[in-house]
Enzyme design. Structure first.
Site, PDB file in Angstrom:
ATOM      1  N   HIS A 168       0.865  -1.181   0.000  1.00 21.16           N
ATOM      2  CA  HIS A 168       0.000   0.000   0.000  1.00 21.16           C
ATOM      3  C   HIS A 168       0.901   1.229   0.000  1.00 21.16           C
ATOM      4  O   HIS A 168       1.947   1.229   0.662  1.00 21.16           O
ATOM      5  CB  HIS A 168      -0.842   0.061   1.284  1.00 21.16           C
ATOM      6  CG  HIS A 168      -2.137  -0.690   1.231  1.00 21.16           C
ATOM      7  ND1 HIS A 168      -2.658  -1.342   2.329  1.00 21.16           N
ATOM      8  CD2 HIS A 168      -3.041  -0.879   0.234  1.00 21.16           C
ATOM      9  CE1 HIS A 168      -3.817  -1.903   2.006  1.00 21.16           C
ATOM     10  NE2 HIS A 168      -4.067  -1.645   0.738  1.00 21.16           N
ATOM     11  N   CYS A 264      -2.308   3.084   9.024  1.00 16.40           N
ATOM     12  CA  CYS A 264      -3.344   2.144   8.555  1.00 16.40           C
ATOM     13  C   CYS A 264      -4.523   2.071   9.517  1.00 16.40           C
ATOM     14  O   CYS A 264      -5.637   1.759   9.128  1.00 16.40           O
ATOM     15  CB  CYS A 264      -2.797   0.724   8.453  1.00 16.40           C
ATOM     16  SG  CYS A 264      -1.382   0.552   7.415  1.00 16.40           S
TER      17      CYS A 264
HETATM   18  N1  ARG Z   1      -3.934  -6.924   6.503  1.00 17.17           N
HETATM   19  C1  ARG Z   1      -4.319  -5.716   5.888  1.00 17.17           C
HETATM   20  C2  ARG Z   1      -4.264  -5.872   4.364  1.00 17.17           C
HETATM   21  O1  ARG Z   1      -3.390  -6.567   3.900  1.00 17.17           O
HETATM   22  C3  ARG Z   1      -3.440  -4.581   6.322  1.00 17.17           C
HETATM   23  C4  ARG Z   1      -3.882  -3.266   5.789  1.00 17.17           C
HETATM   24  C5  ARG Z   1      -2.963  -2.173   6.145  1.00 17.17           C
HETATM   25  N2  ARG Z   1      -3.532  -0.938   5.741  1.00 17.17           N
HETATM   26  C6  ARG Z   1      -2.874   0.033   5.142  1.00 17.17           C
HETATM   27  N3  ARG Z   1      -3.490   1.139   4.919  1.00 17.17           N
HETATM   28  N4  ARG Z   1      -1.658  -0.133   4.691  1.00 17.17           N
HETATM   29  O2  ARG Z   1      -5.065  -5.353   3.664  1.00 17.17           O
END
Ligand code: ARG
Length: 702
Positions: A168, A264
């Site tokens: 991300h 996050c």
């Molecule tokens: N386990 C989640 C996923 O893989 C973690 C999300 C983390 N969020 C972020 N905004 N980076 O989607």
């Protein structure tokens, strides 16, 4: 003032690592402690509450990643673009987040189905509100970015993520107040890094090293001067402190196990509007059409891979599968690229694969006039080895003199328009040159499965040899040489002096004598060494029979040159009976034309050596016309030079002891070229044996 800032968080009641959708989750299923997670989350909640308002969205059972509220959507003022999760594991969160946004009075936009976008996890506003940084490559699709630009009325800058640990954008990129940027450059491709560097001044870029990056230092919440994160090295804290930021560390290790941290776990839902914004996105899309044995020949994979490898994205709009083995398939693919520059790169590579830009009957090639002799317009289309056509006034016109690395020049003649490949120095005022990448197509022979297997020259293309392979290739080459000679075709050899050192001279001479070779290309050295061997029995002073250096042997080399100069040229020295054997002798005797291209290091040179390289290139090109096969024998420069002048369809066999040279030529990627890593003298002697065997099938090769 800070009291107006509001964040959305989701309590970790149902948080756990239940599945693996990013590398951090691997090996961590059910390994996080619920108690510690709650404690860590509450601390973060507490810290943020000291600086802003926090709203909570109720957690839902069965959706363990819902704690990561950054992925709810992307908010700007009272508008939100709702997330469309890539993985089904998280898609169930969408309606709950949607409810919260609607209840709180936001205008909610929903992306088309199958167009993933993961909200503020992948889209971060410049803190001055000037533009939106949007990530793609893992979770969000590039094609979602134009929607963001339109709905939020903002400029969108697309950044491609290339390290799956940073899947991300908010895991490796964090815009800070006052135009600062905290980020981890290796997570982005080079184009994206350039874009970042263009928009953010060097003194505003705070580059994070890997140890901080993997502690999710970039996954930080910035409220004015405060930066909240899991953990930061002393160095990073100092660096941030120096430019006026205060780092607050709060451990979030339990959430790192799911691949998330401070940022996050939050979503800023008050993002102020900036007055003079306007939708803008450099992203381009085009529809291309591909036809052929898309599956059998792996064309479709290659096409889609190259789009992604170059930072683009695609959508297959149509795929017509050829049902019979012999029938071809057709695909229509929408290609998107984050800039015109990348689009051109992608499309030109797709053209090489035989793709056509759609709608094909409405697009002529773009032309620009030459305004300075020997200089093409900036954006000229760079030609390849494949037969090419350009569309002019609705007609597809075949390009003449196909070669790679040229420009396509269009000129008006009494017979009509003609299109020719020209090297840059040859383009002239009065001609038009094809620019951009539209209205261009290459004609590819359909490479079907059978075709590939039958074609003698293709089955081991672009590979490197084991011993058996050398034998196989020798067999093929011998067979091919016979066929071409019987049909009065044309074979050209490029040869380096190694041919003589390795004892291949006599074999090459024999090939010429027996009519297998119709042209010879090389430098000064091959000719000098060959003649030295014929006149004195040495090659650069080394006794060719005994393989030992002769005292004062180097003088042989210079004396050879001197002698030929005395007679005027090689042919005259042959006539005078001074040269009685060898490669050059046979060329003269058999009337096989040769061109020797000079270089800075040449001794002499021989009177035959063309020291004007522009002329030498032209003479090479002239001699190569109509060639069906080229044997490239241990001469990197001459072989590469020849490769550049030669269109696809000409068989090329490159023999060199250095794998790098062989690879370089195989990189042309045409199915007709192949490389053999072996001693060239050995190769030639095997070739002669094989030809003898073909001539008298009952003789055993010894
Ligand atoms: N386990 C989640 C996923 O893989 C973690 C999300 C983390 N969020 C972020 N905004 N980076 O989607």
């Amino acid at each position: 003032m800070t009291s107006q800032i509001k964040f959305l968080m989701c309590p970790p009641d149902h948080y756990d690592v239940d599945y693996v959708i990013n590398p951090w989750m691997e090996g961590n299923i059910h390994k996080s402690s619920q108690d510690r997670a709650v404690e860590q989350w509450q601390k973060l909640h507490q810290i943020i509450k000291e600086h802003a308002v926090v709203d909570l969205v109720p957690p839902e059972k069965g959706w363990p990643d819902m704690v990561f509220s950054a992925n709810a959507g992307l908010v700007l003022d009272d508008t939100v673009v709702l997330s469309r999760f890539l993985h089904k594991e998280r898609q169930g969160e969408e309606p709950y987040f949607n409810q919260w946004f609607e209840k709180n009075g936001y205008t909610v936009h929903e992306l088309p189905k199958d167009l993933p976008f993961e909200g503020a996890g992948d889209a971060l506003l410049d803190r001055e509100g000037r533009w939106l940084w949007a990530g793609y490559g893992f979770r969000s699709e590039l094609d979602s970015h134009p929607y963001l630009a339109k709905w939020l009325d903002i400029e969108v800058l697309s950044l491609r993520l290339i390290d799956e640990r940073f899947y991300h954008l908010d895991t490796c990129f964090c815009p800070l107040a006052n135009g600062y940027l905290l980020y981890y450059p290796p997570a982005f491709d080079s184009y994206s890094n350039r874009l970042i560097e263009m928009r953010v001044a060097p003194e505003k870029r705070i580059v994070v090293a890997e140890p901080d990056a993997v502690n999710f230092a970039c996954n930080a919440v910035n409220i004015d001067r405060i930066v909240i994160m899991n953990k930061a090295s002393e160095g990073l804290k100092t660096r941030l402190g120096d430019v006026g930021f205060q780092v607050i560390e709060t451990p979030l290790t339990e959430f790192l196990k799911a691949g998330g941290a401070a940022k996050c776990l939050t979503l800023r839902v008050t993002e102020p509007l900036i007055e003079e914004r306007h939708a803008n996105i450099p992203l381009e899309s085009r529809v291309i059409q591909l036809e052929g044995h898309l599956l059998d020949a792996g064309l479709i994979n290659r096409a889609l891979d190259l789009i992604v490898d170059n930072g683009g994205s695609f959508q297959v709009l149509n795929f017509n599968l050829g049902e019979q083995r012999q029938s071809t398939s057709a695909a229509e693919v929408r290609v998107s690229a984050p800039s015109h520059e990348l689009m051109e790169e992608i499309i030109s590579q797709l053209i090489d694969l035989g793709a056509v830009d759609l709608p094909q009957d409405e697009r002529d090639a773009k032309l620009e006039p030459v305004i300075q002799n020997g200089v093409a317009p900036d954006d000229f289309y760079v030609t390849t080895i494949y037969p090419t056509e350009v569309r002019i006034n609705g007609q597809w016109v075949r390009v003449q003199n196909q070669r790679m690395d040229g420009a396509i020049a269009i000129s008006q003649t009494p017979e009509g328009l003609i299109a020719r490949c020209k090297i840059l120095r040859d383009v002239e005022v009065g001609e038009q040159v094809v620019v951009d990448v539209q209205g261009i197509r290459t004609i590819r022979k359909p490479e079907s499965r059978e075709h590939r297997n039958q074609q003698e020259f293709s089955f081991m293309s672009a590979g490197v040899s084991s011993e058996r392979r050398v034998e196989l290739i020798v067999e093929q080459v011998a067979w091919e040489l016979r066929k071409i000679r019987d049909a009065a075709g044309k074979v050209v050899v490029t040869a380096g002096p190694v041919v003589i050192h390795t004892g291949g001279g006599e074999h090459l001479a024999r090939l010429i004598r027996e009519g297998y070779i119709q042209g010879l290309l090389g430098g000064n050295a091959i000719a000098v060494h060959d003649i030295e061997q014929s006149m004195m029995g040495t090659s650069l002073g080394v006794d060719m029979k005994r393989g030992v250096a002769v005292r004062g042997g180097h003088r042989h080399h210079l004396k050879t040159i001197n002698t030929v100069r005395r007679y005027g040229n090689i042919a005259k020295a042959v006539e005078a009976g001074v040269i009685k054997s060898g490669v050059m002798y046979e060329c003269v005797q058999q009337n096989v034309p040769f061109v020797l291209a000079g270089s800075i290091r040449d001794d002499g040179p021989l009177p035959d050596t063309q020291m004007d390289l522009i002329k030498a290139q032209a003479e090479y090109a002239e001699l190569l016309k109509g060639t069906e096969m080229i044997l490239m024998l241990s001469s990197m420069l001459h072989s590469i030079g020849v490769g550049n002048m030669t269109p696809a369809g000409v068989k090329m066999v490159c023999v060199d002891i250095n794998p790098a040279v062989v690879t370089k030529l195989s990189d042309r990627g045409s199915i007709e070229s192949m490389g053999v890593v072996t001693d060239v003298g050995l190769f030639l002697s095997l070739l002669i044996q094989q030809l003898d065997k073909l001539t008298s099938p009952y003789t055993q090769v010894g």
